[in-house]
Every structure is written in structure tokens, then in C-alpha cells.
Design an enzyme around this catalytic site. Sequence first.
Site, short mmCIF file in Angstrom:
data_model
loop_
_atom_site.label_atom_id
_atom_site.label_comp_id
_atom_site.label_asym_id
_atom_site.label_seq_id
_atom_site.Cartn_x
_atom_site.Cartn_y
_atom_site.Cartn_z
N ASP A 256 0.87 -1.18 0.00
CA ASP A 256 0.00 0.00 0.00
C ASP A 256 0.90 1.22 0.00
O ASP A 256 1.56 1.52 1.00
CB ASP A 256 -0.89 -0.02 1.25
N TYR A 347 -9.97 14.59 -7.31
CA TYR A 347 -9.16 13.93 -8.33
C TYR A 347 -8.46 14.95 -9.24
O TYR A 347 -7.26 14.84 -9.53
CB TYR A 347 -10.09 13.02 -9.16
N LYS A 351 -4.47 15.41 -9.83
CA LYS A 351 -3.88 15.17 -11.15
C LYS A 351 -3.28 16.44 -11.74
O LYS A 351 -2.27 16.39 -12.46
CB LYS A 351 -4.93 14.59 -12.08
#
Lengths: 441, 441
Positions: A256, A347, A351
Site C-alpha cells: 500500500d 481527483y 492530477k
Amino acid sequence: MSDRYLDFANSGVGGWLTGALGLPRPAPLQRRAEAGAGLVGPLLLGPDGNGRLAAILGRLAGAAGQKTHAAWSPDVRYGGLVFDASNCVDAASAQGLYRFFHQAIRSVAEHGRILVIGTPPELMADVGGEAIQRGLEGFVRSLAKEARRSIAVHMLYIAPGAEGAAESTLEFLLSPRSAYVSGQPIRVGAGVAGVDQAGHKGRRVLVTGASRGIGEAITRLFVAEGAQVVALDVAGAVEGLSALKAGLGVETLALDITAPDAAESLLADALARGGYDVVIHNAGITLDRTIARMEPREWDSVMAVNLTAPLAITRTLVEGGGRRPNGRIVAVSSLSGIAGNMGQSNYALSKAAWIGAVRRLAPQLVEQGITINAVAPGFIETQMTAAIPFAIREAGRRMNSMGQGGHPADVAETIAWLADPASGGVNGQVVRVCGQSLLGA
Amino acid sequence: MSDRYLDFANSGVGGWLTGALGLPRPAPLQRRAEAGAGLVGPLLLGPDGNGRLAAILGRLAGAAGQKTHAAWSPDVRYGGLVFDASNCVDAASAQGLYRFFHQAIRSVAEHGRILVIGTPPELMADVGGEAIQRGLEGFVRSLAKEARRSIAVHMLYIAPGAEGAAESTLEFLLSPRSAYVSGQPIRVGAGVAGVDQAGHKGRRVLVTGASRGIGEAITRLFVAEGAQVVALDVAGAVEGLSALKAGLGVETLALDITAPDAAESLLADALARGGYDVVIHNAGITLDRTIARMEPREWDSVMAVNLTAPLAITRTLVEGGGRRPNGRIVAVSSLSGIAGNMGQSNYALSKAAWIGAVRRLAPQLVEQGITINAVAPGFIETQMTAAIPFAIREAGRRMNSMGQGGHPADVAETIAWLADPASGGVNGQVVRVCGQSLLGA
């Protein structure tokens, strides 16, 4: 995962029906699987067979068994049109650009390539030169929208003196490998010099999020190219990892990346392996919700997986010596990071952040012989996009110049080009893999 | 010129019908004509009423008769939400951004404004800071797509120390004047310093292509603001010029800017008038055709009018002393120049070229106290767009976050802000006026 409209429109009865109804009929793209990885051809080189890359292009074409032409002929279907506009300094000198494409554009074969070469605008001597070179980008974007749906159109800015560093990029842009990359500027500079190797044979590659989708495609492509891939994913994806190990013989790593000691244990592992040549930050998650409804853990998880962890891993590996010389780092950004997207404020932030990270790190890492770039996928056919409701999925698929979604392999091909040891002149860039999506910033 | 769907959807029966059918119902935007030019309010200032612009915002709000709030209340409808994210250096410090908008976004009034303030990413101390600051852009673009259709969302990067230069920009972004500007980064730097004046009163302004459409709107706005406008257009547009002269009392100039002696005769005229404070390069033409069908004169004319002539005029006026101190130049670029457009390879080249020209000239001219910027209109309701076939026109109109086309006045407002003597900190930028069009690069 499957685009039934594309299949239908290109079937016998479907072709007849879409024609009769005036519906769009996107052509299935030809990729490496259908058309190989070699240069398209023949190439028509303008102006008049000249241009500063004519010799290099002649050699690359020859090696691929293709011909180059200096003059247009109405009887030839060209696999590629290449025009060198590097010397355009004003509107008068840009007339040649118009004349070349006015005459030749209808002679490009299906699945062909169009390439305009320029000088980085900021390197021109005066404002007129910078203006016209920057203007080429608008020209190329327009041509990419005019060209038939199977043709990719590229703008390549090459710094003076960096022609020799452009080979791997020319081979990518003028081949089926770039089938879903179109209508954007790409730059080649001096970058990392003195590299003899091309290709991934024997290179050690770390791929995060490797168990499925784009990560799996990246893993498969690098393995096919002879790399030693370490496929990393979370423990929950062990089934996919095991399948990769059984099928491809890759080494796997269940980790992870957001665990507190993840970067350090990755470094220890990397040092034990002798370091990585290539690191692909592909692991990423979406937890979509409008900001008013988004829960704190949805915000935090997306930041942790998509941004904080890969930044920490990058720093730890670079500082700890987990990289081998002539290293390559490629991060997977997103069209969402460029254009924003409803329900993706978390998100899109994570990004878009990679656009900043790549910009900052590129000039720092190049001194250690490392380049860092990002790819920004548009609509790619994966399990993730298959879960999108039909109407939205259809809109996402069709709203680009190719009229279809991309494949995970398209993203993998773009990453493989950026990660090539011969691509040292490509650094700090964000390359869209989106079929020239209409969406943008 | 008129958007009948917008009118219909907001009528009694139309509202009922669009509701029943689930059709979009864009809200008519409120501009200066409907809502005045002053600051929206009340303003909720995050985090906790602090932030480096809190004092300035408090003063601006007070002068406009508006209040500022330091804490969110469920009982208040806010005219504007402002969050200062300048100090965000990593994902942990960006949690405050999430918490603020998660709580407050539903409390924004119709026609409200959302503003995120950041630090220019490249000025951050390390890669984590640059990443998160660059990431804000993705966040803001997403929020702009989530917000109701009448709400504009802005990202403002202010260089440390340039807070005092941001006033005119804050007044623009937090007012009805920016109704059709949304979802993009705008920057304020130190720029041209030491300017006491704000507003256009008494400034001498040249507007090219002034006889109709956007040029006419620019002329009207500057006249309303007290400027002395010289309205220039070709001799064939003399009727429109005469109407402006009769209606507004502006001086007019019939001149073909592509004539060989145009720049020199404009300079002579400018010197006779004592020079210009502001030059607006608005004149432009489209001659659309795919490159295969485009005729040489269509290529050449578009280049001459849109690029070569205004570049030559800029050079001649600057070098010849046709500018007064604290001058402003604004060019009209286009979304076509950013994204490309089918059938507009000539137009897109000429308009993309201005992005390069502005980038090059900004740092050169600032030494003479001059700024240069560009606006990039998206779909604007004019005679030019009224001539587009219905289906394409409808698509262009609706494909943005506002669900409607802009007005010429929206472009004029943006230009007036950039041309303000108090906007010396805004330089070298290309500002889209497109309601956050989906289209982009």
C-alpha cells in the site's frame, strides 16, 4: 471495455445502417497489434524534401523499409506528411505551410500521420518569429480536427541543436504506437545527453497499480520489450498480480503506497534489486462526488494515493539512490487535471498537481540524468470507464477527433516512448492520450 | 444575435415545459446592465476571515456597501465566497480548502462568485508546494463545472508582495462584469508600479474593427467610462462608424490596417492626437474552409488582418512614441487559437500567434510602463455567430458551464479590466471569455 457502437458501425449491416442514417462511423485505429510498431510510409517531406530532419527521417524510413519523397505526386498515398516549419518567421514564410498541406492533405492514407516541426517559440529571435511558431500550434490543432478520424496530427517543437535527440520521438509519432495521441505540441530539447541505448531491454521498471487496466497494459508492453518489470499493487489486488506473475513472469510487490513506511520499504527493496531504471506512477483512485456531498475520507484518500504517496516515493528513491543512471519517471495525470471535471474536485486537484510537480522536478532531476514526464489520458476503455452510465460514457467516448475511446495500450505506448533511454530530450512534459479530446482548458 | 431557447426556457410556459422534459434551463446572466458594476456581497472570507487579501477585500466591500463574513452561517446567502489557499504547501494544508467549500458552496446566491486565491506555483519553495498550488487550478475548474450555471468561479494567483496590485482584478472578478469569465487561472504580479489612476476617464483609446459586434461593444463601454475613443474600421464600414460618431460622439478613422502605409499613417495620426493610452486590436476576419479547399487569398487575408497588421501597428506605435505612459495594449485572440477548429487553420494560426506575441512582448513593454494582454472569446452572440448553421450554433452556445453564448459586452468588460491603469500587475496573459467552454487544448 468494449465499444459496441464502433464494432457495429464497422460491420456489414452496421456500416450500411450508419451510412443510411448519416451517423458517424469512426474507423477502428490501427495499433502495434494490427500494424506493427514501425514507421509509417512512404513519407512526403516538405518543403521540397528539405528541412533540418530530412537526413534523420531518411535514415529512419530506410531502416523501416519505407521511402521518403521530396515532391508530391497525385498517384501516391502517403503514410505520413512531414513539414518542417522551423524557419517560419512571419506570415509570408508560413505560406509554404499552407501550400504543402493544401496540396497534399488529401493524399494521406487511412491511419496515416501528419507532423509539423517547429522551433520552440521562445527561442525565436523576435516577436514575429515567436508569434508564428506559437501559431503553428493552432494550425496543427485545426488540422487534427479536419483530418480523417484515423489520422493523428502532431506538432513537434525541436530546439536548435537537439535534432539528434529527436529520433525516438519521431519513431513514436510516425508509427502506429501514437494512434490515440493527436493535436498537441510536444517538445524535444537537449535534455539528458550521451545515451547509446534505445529500447527497454534489460531495464528494471517499477509499475504501480499494475494489476489491471492501464497498469496491466504498461506491464505487458514493457515485458514484451524485454524489460524486467516489478509489478506493484495493493494486497487486495493480489489475484491480478498473481496472474501477471504466472502469465508474464514478472516480479510482484504487494504494497500500500500510502502506508507510513511505504517509501522507505520501497527504497530498501529497490536497493536490494540494484535500483530502478524506470518508475511509472500509475496507481490512482477516483472517489467522485460533488464537493457539497464529498466526505472527508474521499478527499483525503484521493490526495494520499494520487499525490502525496507518489511524490514521497519519488523523493525517497531519488535521494536514497534507488535510481540507476539515465533513469526515467513517468506519472499518470489525467485530462481531468487539465480541464477539471464535475464531481472530481479531489481527483482533478491531485492530477493537476502532477503538472506542477513535473514542471518543478524536470530541471532538477536532469542533472542526475533522470527525466520526468506525465501522460494525461482522456477516455480510455477500462473497467473504470465501463462503470460510467451509458449516456455519459458515450459522450466521453465520442467527443474527440477519433470518435472513440482509447485503449490502455495507447497509454502504455506513450509511457514507453517517454521512458525510453533514447528519449532524454523529452523532459518536464504532459502528453495527452485522448484522441484530441474536445475537452480542455 | 438572440438566444431564443434561453428566452423560452425562462418564460412561464417554457419554464414549465423544459422542467417537465428535463431539458437544461440556463439562467440569464446578470451583467452591468442588470446588476450594476459593483462588488457582489456579502463575501464569506476563508479561512476564518483571514487570508492575505482580507484587509483589501474588507475595504473594497465596504466601499461598495457590502459586508464581509469570517464564519459561515446557514442563514446567509453569500454573493461571493473567497478562499485564500496561498499558504497550502501539501495535501494536509489543502484540507481547509475542502472543508470551506464543502460547507459553504450551497450558500452561494444565484449570480454569485467563487474565488480561490493562490501563490504562483513556480514561486513555491519546493515541489510539494508547486504541486498543490498548480493543483488548485484543477480544483477550481471542477468547481466551475459543479456550480450553478449563473455562478462564475475564478482562480487568482497573486505573487507575494503584489497584493496591492490586485484591487482592480478583485473588483472585476467579484462583480457582474465578469459574468461570462469562469474556470481559469488569472495572475497578478508586480507589473507596472506607481499608478494612482483607476478607471478610463480621460484616457485616449484606439479600437480597431470598431463599427460593429465586439468592437462596437468595446467602444460603447469605454465611452460610458469616460474615455476618448477613436473608432477605427475599414472604409466599407463607414456606415457603422458614422452611427457611432452620431450616437456616442467618438472620433472615427476609416483605415485599412493592411495597407502598406497603415502603421505609419496611424502613428502620424496618433502623434497629432498626443498619443494613445490604450490600443485594442479587435479587428479580425474569418474566411473558413478546410485546408484542402482553402484558396491562397483566404489564407493570406486572414494572416494579414489578424496578425501581420496589428503586429506592425504595435511595433510602429511603440517605437514611434505613439503611446502615452502607463499604456495598455489588448489583442483579441480566440478560443480557436487555443483549441483549433475545423475549417479555421488560417484563423487558428493567426489567433494562436497572439498567445506567443503577448508572451514575448509583455516583459519587453513593461519597462516602458506598458502592459499587453489578450482575450480569447468563446461563443459570443454577434452577427458573425448568427450566420452559423442552427445545429452547430446551438452546440457552440450550450457547450460551456453557463449553457449559453456570451455577449459582446462580456468581451468588452474583460478588455476594460485589462486596460485599466490600475491593472498594471496583469501582464502577458490570455484570458478566455467563454463561460468555461468545454473546448480547450
